[in-house]
Design a protein around this motif. Sequence first.
Motif, PDB file in Angstrom:
ATOM      1  N   ARG A  72       0.831  -1.202   0.000  1.00 11.48           N
ATOM      2  CA  ARG A  72       0.000   0.000   0.000  1.00 11.48           C
ATOM      3  C   ARG A  72       0.868   1.256   0.000  1.00 11.48           C
ATOM      4  O   ARG A  72       0.568   2.243  -0.684  1.00 11.48           O
ATOM      5  N   GLY A  73       1.967   1.230   0.769  1.00  8.39           N
ATOM      6  CA  GLY A  73       2.864   2.374   0.800  1.00  8.39           C
ATOM      7  C   GLY A  73       3.466   2.668  -0.566  1.00  8.39           C
ATOM      8  O   GLY A  73       3.602   3.828  -0.960  1.00  8.39           O
ATOM      9  N   ARG A  74       3.832   1.616  -1.299  1.00 10.32           N
ATOM     10  CA  ARG A  74       4.380   1.829  -2.639  1.00 10.32           C
ATOM     11  C   ARG A  74       3.329   2.399  -3.584  1.00 10.32           C
ATOM     12  O   ARG A  74       3.611   3.324  -4.358  1.00 10.32           O
ATOM     13  N   VAL A  75       2.130   1.846  -3.537  1.00  7.89           N
ATOM     14  CA  VAL A  75       1.063   2.331  -4.406  1.00  7.89           C
ATOM     15  C   VAL A  75       0.746   3.785  -4.104  1.00  7.89           C
ATOM     16  O   VAL A  75       0.596   4.618  -5.004  1.00  7.89           O
ATOM     17  N   ARG A  76       0.650   4.126  -2.819  1.00  9.60           N
ATOM     18  CA  ARG A  76       0.325   5.494  -2.445  1.00  9.60           C
ATOM     19  C   ARG A  76       1.443   6.462  -2.844  1.00  9.60           C
ATOM     20  O   ARG A  76       1.190   7.602  -3.219  1.00  9.60           O
ATOM     21  N   ARG A  77       2.687   6.001  -2.765  1.00  7.33           N
ATOM     22  CA  ARG A  77       3.799   6.867  -3.172  1.00  7.33           C
ATOM     23  C   ARG A  77       3.715   7.186  -4.668  1.00  7.33           C
ATOM     24  O   ARG A  77       3.935   8.324  -5.086  1.00  7.33           O
ATOM     25  N   LEU A  78       3.401   6.184  -5.472  1.00  8.46           N
ATOM     26  CA  LEU A  78       3.228   6.418  -6.904  1.00  8.46           C
ATOM     27  C   LEU A  78       2.043   7.332  -7.181  1.00  8.46           C
ATOM     28  O   LEU A  78       2.123   8.266  -7.989  1.00  8.46           O
ATOM     29  N   GLU A  79       0.932   7.057  -6.540  1.00  5.04           N
ATOM     30  CA  GLU A  79      -0.276   7.839  -6.798  1.00  5.04           C
ATOM     31  C   GLU A  79      -0.126   9.283  -6.334  1.00  5.04           C
ATOM     32  O   GLU A  79      -0.597  10.213  -7.001  1.00  5.04           O
ATOM     33  N   LYS A  80       0.503   9.481  -5.183  1.00  2.00           N
ATOM     34  CA  LYS A  80       0.611  10.825  -4.627  1.00  2.00           C
ATOM     35  C   LYS A  80       1.623  11.688  -5.365  1.00  2.00           C
ATOM     36  O   LYS A  80       1.365  12.871  -5.638  1.00  2.00           O
ATOM     37  N   HIS A  81       2.779  11.101  -5.701  1.00  2.00           N
ATOM     38  CA  HIS A  81       3.865  11.897  -6.258  1.00  2.00           C
ATOM     39  C   HIS A  81       3.954  11.859  -7.779  1.00  2.00           C
ATOM     40  O   HIS A  81       4.707  12.650  -8.359  1.00  2.00           O
ATOM     41  N   TYR A  82       3.231  10.953  -8.415  1.00  2.00           N
ATOM     42  CA  TYR A  82       3.301  10.889  -9.885  1.00  2.00           C
ATOM     43  C   TYR A  82       1.937  11.126 -10.523  1.00  2.00           C
ATOM     44  O   TYR A  82       1.739  12.123 -11.211  1.00  2.00           O
ATOM     45  N   PHE A  83       0.979  10.249 -10.267  1.00  2.00           N
ATOM     46  CA  PHE A  83      -0.321  10.380 -10.919  1.00  2.00           C
ATOM     47  C   PHE A  83      -1.059  11.641 -10.458  1.00  2.00           C
ATOM     48  O   PHE A  83      -1.702  12.321 -11.261  1.00  2.00           O
ATOM     49  N   ALA A  84      -0.984  11.948  -9.170  1.00  2.00           N
ATOM     50  CA  ALA A  84      -1.643  13.157  -8.680  1.00  2.00           C
ATOM     51  C   ALA A  84      -1.003  14.410  -9.268  1.00  2.00           C
ATOM     52  O   ALA A  84      -1.706  15.402  -9.546  1.00  2.00           O
ATOM     53  N   GLN A  85       0.308  14.385  -9.468  1.00  2.00           N
ATOM     54  CA  GLN A  85       0.988  15.533 -10.050  1.00  2.00           C
ATOM     55  C   GLN A  85       0.612  15.734 -11.518  1.00  2.00           C
ATOM     56  O   GLN A  85       0.650  16.857 -12.027  1.00  2.00           O
ATOM     57  N   ILE A  86       0.266  14.642 -12.195  1.00  2.46           N
ATOM     58  CA  ILE A  86      -0.193  14.767 -13.582  1.00  2.46           C
ATOM     59  C   ILE A  86      -1.566  15.422 -13.634  1.00  2.46           C
ATOM     60  O   ILE A  86      -1.832  16.304 -14.455  1.00  2.46           O
ATOM     61  N   LEU A  87      -2.456  14.982 -12.752  1.00  2.00           N
ATOM     62  CA  LEU A  87      -3.835  15.468 -12.770  1.00  2.00           C
ATOM     63  C   LEU A  87      -3.977  16.839 -12.126  1.00  2.00           C
ATOM     64  O   LEU A  87      -4.759  17.667 -12.592  1.00  2.00           O
ATOM     65  N   ALA A  88      -3.252  17.076 -11.059  1.00  2.00           N
ATOM     66  CA  ALA A  88      -3.351  18.361 -10.343  1.00  2.00           C
ATOM     67  C   ALA A  88      -1.969  18.739  -9.838  1.00  2.00           C
ATOM     68  O   ALA A  88      -1.628  18.474  -8.679  1.00  2.00           O
ATOM     69  N   PRO A  89      -1.140  19.351 -10.682  1.00  2.00           N
ATOM     70  CA  PRO A  89       0.245  19.669 -10.290  1.00  2.00           C
ATOM     71  C   PRO A  89       0.298  20.627  -9.109  1.00  2.00           C
ATOM     72  O   PRO A  89      -0.435  21.612  -9.049  1.00  2.00           O
TER      73      PRO A  89
END
Length: 240
Positions: free
Chosen positions: A104-121
């Motif tokens: 879960r920590g790995r998934v959240r790290r990807l989602e928070k720092h990569y995918f979230a930055q794409i959608l809402a920098p």
Amino acid sequence: MDETREPPGVDNIARWDAPPFPTTSSEYITLLAHYHRAEMGRMAGWRDRIDRTTNWAITGVAAMLSLSLSSPTSHHGVLLFAMVLVQLLLLIEARRYRFFDVYRGRVRRLEKHYFAQILAPLPDPSAGWAEILGQDLRRPRFLIPLHAAMSRRLKRNYVWMFLILLLAWVLKISTPKLQEEGTARELAWSFNEVISSAAFGPVSGWIILAGVLAFYCWLVYAALRPDVETVEATYGEVHV
């Protein structure tokens, strides 16, 4: 004729000692997408194992309650055994939760720092998240200790099961009608009668009562112990 000659076209086949690394942005994006999907799968697998353990505990509690309270001939030791069984399942679930928390920590790290930055920098304060993720892949480690995982699962699920078992046990030893055939009294007449009913074979009722009290005091301490060694708050309100 040279029998050691390789078949035609073999020299044209690319050979490497390790898979090649991505070289373009599209290859990196594809790699991250597949990696995110893989970590989601592992996280979901361990989440399913956690749910199964909880379901086993609920089923065991229901069975023990039905067996103990449905017949006066059933011994109150059935409920004591249920407490031990639920505690064992809590230990198993805490171990599974530690593995789940890693993925879960790995998934959240990807989602928070990569995918979230794409959608809402936003200004990203954790610029080294990729390096942290890479180090975690090289040397995986648990994010929380066993006692913290046990405390978390206890507060969210198991505390209710232990309370139900405690109430059922108190009802069993304090109600003569649930202990002996033909006894019509609903409640014990004295505390000594309750202690006598709490006896377990050669073990005195006082010892059983003290053991149950000590066990539940430990449960209260484990449930109320502050969870300061984890990063649960970084996951937001949606967590398990």
